[in-house]
Write a protein that holds these residues in place. Structure first.
Motif, PDB file in Angstrom:
ATOM      1  N   ASP A 133      32.929  47.189  35.347  1.00  0.00           N
ATOM      2  CA  ASP A 133      33.529  48.390  35.653  1.00  0.00           C
ATOM      3  C   ASP A 133      32.819  49.450  36.465  1.00  0.00           C
ATOM      4  N   LYS A 134      31.431  49.302  36.260  1.00  0.00           N
ATOM      5  CA  LYS A 134      30.469  50.084  37.388  1.00  0.00           C
ATOM      6  C   LYS A 134      30.782  49.668  38.669  1.00  0.00           C
ATOM      7  N   ALA A 135      30.798  48.405  39.091  1.00  0.00           N
ATOM      8  CA  ALA A 135      31.343  48.012  40.470  1.00  0.00           C
ATOM      9  C   ALA A 135      32.596  48.325  40.968  1.00  0.00           C
ATOM     10  N   LEU A 136      33.493  48.414  39.981  1.00  0.00           N
ATOM     11  CA  LEU A 136      34.945  48.844  40.548  1.00  0.00           C
ATOM     12  C   LEU A 136      35.011  50.435  40.809  1.00  0.00           C
ATOM     13  N   ALA A 137      33.954  50.849  39.806  1.00  0.00           N
ATOM     14  CA  ALA A 137      33.959  52.621  40.205  1.00  0.00           C
ATOM     15  C   ALA A 137      33.358  52.602  41.525  1.00  0.00           C
ATOM     16  N   LEU A 138      32.301  52.007  42.018  1.00  0.00           N
ATOM     17  CA  LEU A 138      31.692  52.163  43.309  1.00  0.00           C
ATOM     18  C   LEU A 138      32.739  51.626  44.369  1.00  0.00           C
ATOM     19  N   ASN A 139      33.313  50.525  44.114  1.00  0.00           N
ATOM     20  CA  ASN A 139      34.184  50.112  45.192  1.00  0.00           C
ATOM     21  C   ASN A 139      35.576  49.482  44.567  1.00  0.00           C
ATOM     22  N   ARG A 140      36.411  50.327  44.452  1.00  0.00           N
ATOM     23  CA  ARG A 140      37.713  49.876  43.704  1.00  0.00           C
ATOM     24  C   ARG A 140      38.590  48.957  44.422  1.00  0.00           C
ATOM     25  N   PHE A 141      38.274  48.627  45.909  1.00  0.00           N
ATOM     26  CA  PHE A 141      39.165  48.227  46.641  1.00  0.00           C
ATOM     27  C   PHE A 141      38.553  46.675  46.528  1.00  0.00           C
ATOM     28  N   SER A 142      37.490  46.173  46.220  1.00  0.00           N
ATOM     29  CA  SER A 142      36.823  44.805  46.081  1.00  0.00           C
ATOM     30  C   SER A 142      37.786  43.766  45.411  1.00  0.00           C
ATOM     31  N   PRO A 143      38.559  42.848  45.961  1.00  0.00           N
ATOM     32  CA  PRO A 143      39.484  42.229  45.253  1.00  0.00           C
ATOM     33  C   PRO A 143      38.374  41.056  44.477  1.00  0.00           C
ATOM     34  N   ASP A 144      37.366  40.912  44.755  1.00  0.00           N
ATOM     35  CA  ASP A 144      36.312  39.894  44.041  1.00  0.00           C
ATOM     36  C   ASP A 144      35.863  40.685  42.732  1.00  0.00           C
ATOM     37  N   ASP A 145      35.727  41.852  42.742  1.00  0.00           N
ATOM     38  CA  ASP A 145      35.352  42.539  41.714  1.00  0.00           C
ATOM     39  C   ASP A 145      36.418  42.547  40.603  1.00  0.00           C
ATOM     40  N   TRP A 146      37.817  42.758  40.910  1.00  0.00           N
ATOM     41  CA  TRP A 146      38.962  42.694  40.160  1.00  0.00           C
ATOM     42  C   TRP A 146      39.331  41.449  39.788  1.00  0.00           C
ATOM     43  N   LEU A 147      39.056  40.526  40.416  1.00  0.00           N
ATOM     44  CA  LEU A 147      39.365  39.322  40.029  1.00  0.00           C
ATOM     45  C   LEU A 147      38.261  38.874  38.825  1.00  0.00           C
ATOM     46  N   SER A 148      36.781  39.394  39.114  1.00  0.00           N
ATOM     47  CA  SER A 148      35.789  38.959  37.947  1.00  0.00           C
ATOM     48  C   SER A 148      36.393  39.668  36.658  1.00  0.00           C
ATOM     49  N   LYS A 149      36.747  40.869  37.137  1.00  0.00           N
ATOM     50  CA  LYS A 149      37.132  41.840  35.739  1.00  0.00           C
ATOM     51  C   LYS A 149      38.476  41.074  34.948  1.00  0.00           C
ATOM     52  N   ILE A 150      39.230  40.603  35.572  1.00  0.00           N
ATOM     53  CA  ILE A 150      40.593  39.875  35.035  1.00  0.00           C
ATOM     54  C   ILE A 150      39.997  38.501  34.200  1.00  0.00           C
ATOM     55  N   SER A 151      39.219  37.927  35.110  1.00  0.00           N
ATOM     56  CA  SER A 151      38.758  36.693  34.534  1.00  0.00           C
ATOM     57  C   SER A 151      37.929  36.902  33.015  1.00  0.00           C
ATOM     58  N   LEU A 152      37.082  37.771  33.220  1.00  0.00           N
ATOM     59  CA  LEU A 152      36.271  38.222  32.135  1.00  0.00           C
ATOM     60  C   LEU A 152      37.225  38.467  30.923  1.00  0.00           C
ATOM     61  N   GLU A 153      38.052  39.422  31.105  1.00  0.00           N
ATOM     62  CA  GLU A 153      38.848  39.891  30.246  1.00  0.00           C
ATOM     63  C   GLU A 153      40.015  38.720  29.555  1.00  0.00           C
ATOM     64  N   LYS A 154      40.224  37.737  30.483  1.00  0.00           N
ATOM     65  CA  LYS A 154      41.145  36.822  30.004  1.00  0.00           C
ATOM     66  C   LYS A 154      40.202  35.603  29.218  1.00  0.00           C
ATOM     67  N   ASP A 155      38.994  35.072  29.628  1.00  0.00           N
ATOM     68  CA  ASP A 155      38.228  34.078  29.106  1.00  0.00           C
ATOM     69  C   ASP A 155      37.380  34.488  28.155  1.00  0.00           C
ATOM     70  N   HIS A 156      37.015  35.716  28.028  1.00  0.00           N
ATOM     71  CA  HIS A 156      35.656  36.163  27.050  1.00  0.00           C
ATOM     72  C   HIS A 156      36.188  37.190  26.172  1.00  0.00           C
ATOM     73  N   PHE A 157      37.271  37.720  26.459  1.00  0.00           N
ATOM     74  CA  PHE A 157      37.703  38.738  25.552  1.00  0.00           C
ATOM     75  C   PHE A 157      39.143  38.602  25.084  1.00  0.00           C
ATOM     76  N   ALA A 158      39.954  37.535  25.560  1.00  0.00           N
ATOM     77  CA  ALA A 158      41.085  36.897  25.169  1.00  0.00           C
ATOM     78  C   ALA A 158      42.229  38.263  25.030  1.00  0.00           C
ATOM     79  N   ALA A 159      42.137  38.793  26.424  1.00  0.00           N
ATOM     80  CA  ALA A 159      43.021  39.929  26.712  1.00  0.00           C
ATOM     81  C   ALA A 159      44.531  39.486  26.505  1.00  0.00           C
ATOM     82  N   SER A 160      45.318  40.240  26.050  1.00  0.00           N
ATOM     83  CA  SER A 160      46.715  39.829  25.784  1.00  0.00           C
ATOM     84  C   SER A 160      47.324  39.713  27.215  1.00  0.00           C
ATOM     85  N   ASN A 161      48.462  38.941  27.434  1.00  0.00           N
ATOM     86  CA  ASN A 161      49.271  38.955  28.611  1.00  0.00           C
ATOM     87  C   ASN A 161      49.636  40.166  29.097  1.00  0.00           C
ATOM     88  N   ASP A 162      50.018  41.183  28.266  1.00  0.00           N
ATOM     89  CA  ASP A 162      50.289  42.434  28.696  1.00  0.00           C
ATOM     90  C   ASP A 162      49.186  43.134  29.288  1.00  0.00           C
TER      91      ASP A 162
END
Length: 93
Positions: free
Chosen positions: A4-33
């Motif tokens: 989240d801090k990395a995204l706050a600094l560089n919200r345009f970074s696709p790698d940071d977004w993909l890391s966040k999505i992966s983390l939410e999916k794999d470690h926090f069991a985020a819902s599909n919604d």
């Protein structure tokens, strides 16, 4: 939190977004919604970055939602018209 801090600094970074999505999916069991909202936010913030589009299409495929996946593969093919693989995926092949 660090992502989240990395995204706050560089919200345009696709790698940071993909890391966040992966983390939410794999470690926090985020819902599909929740994952869909994250993908949509990532697309908005990265100006429809091709890497995010391909990841989103793949995510839909993995869930068995072929029509939605094809829609995103079509968008990938529009951004990279020389990529025949994207074109084939958009056609469901």
């Amino acid at each position: 939190e660090n992502i989240d801090k990395a995204l706050a600094l560089n919200r345009f970074s696709p790698d940071d977004w993909l890391s966040k999505i992966s983390l939410e999916k794999d470690h926090f069991a985020a819902s599909n919604d929740d994952l869909q909202k994250l993908y949509e936010e990532a697309l908005q913030k990265t100006n429809n970055n091709l890497t995010i589009i391909v990841s989103y299409a793949t995510w839909y495929e993995q869930r068995g939602l072929q029509d939605a996946a094809r829609q995103w593969w079509k968008k990938a093919a529009e951004q990279d018209p020389e990529n025949n693989w994207y074109k084939q995926k958009a056609l469901g092949q």
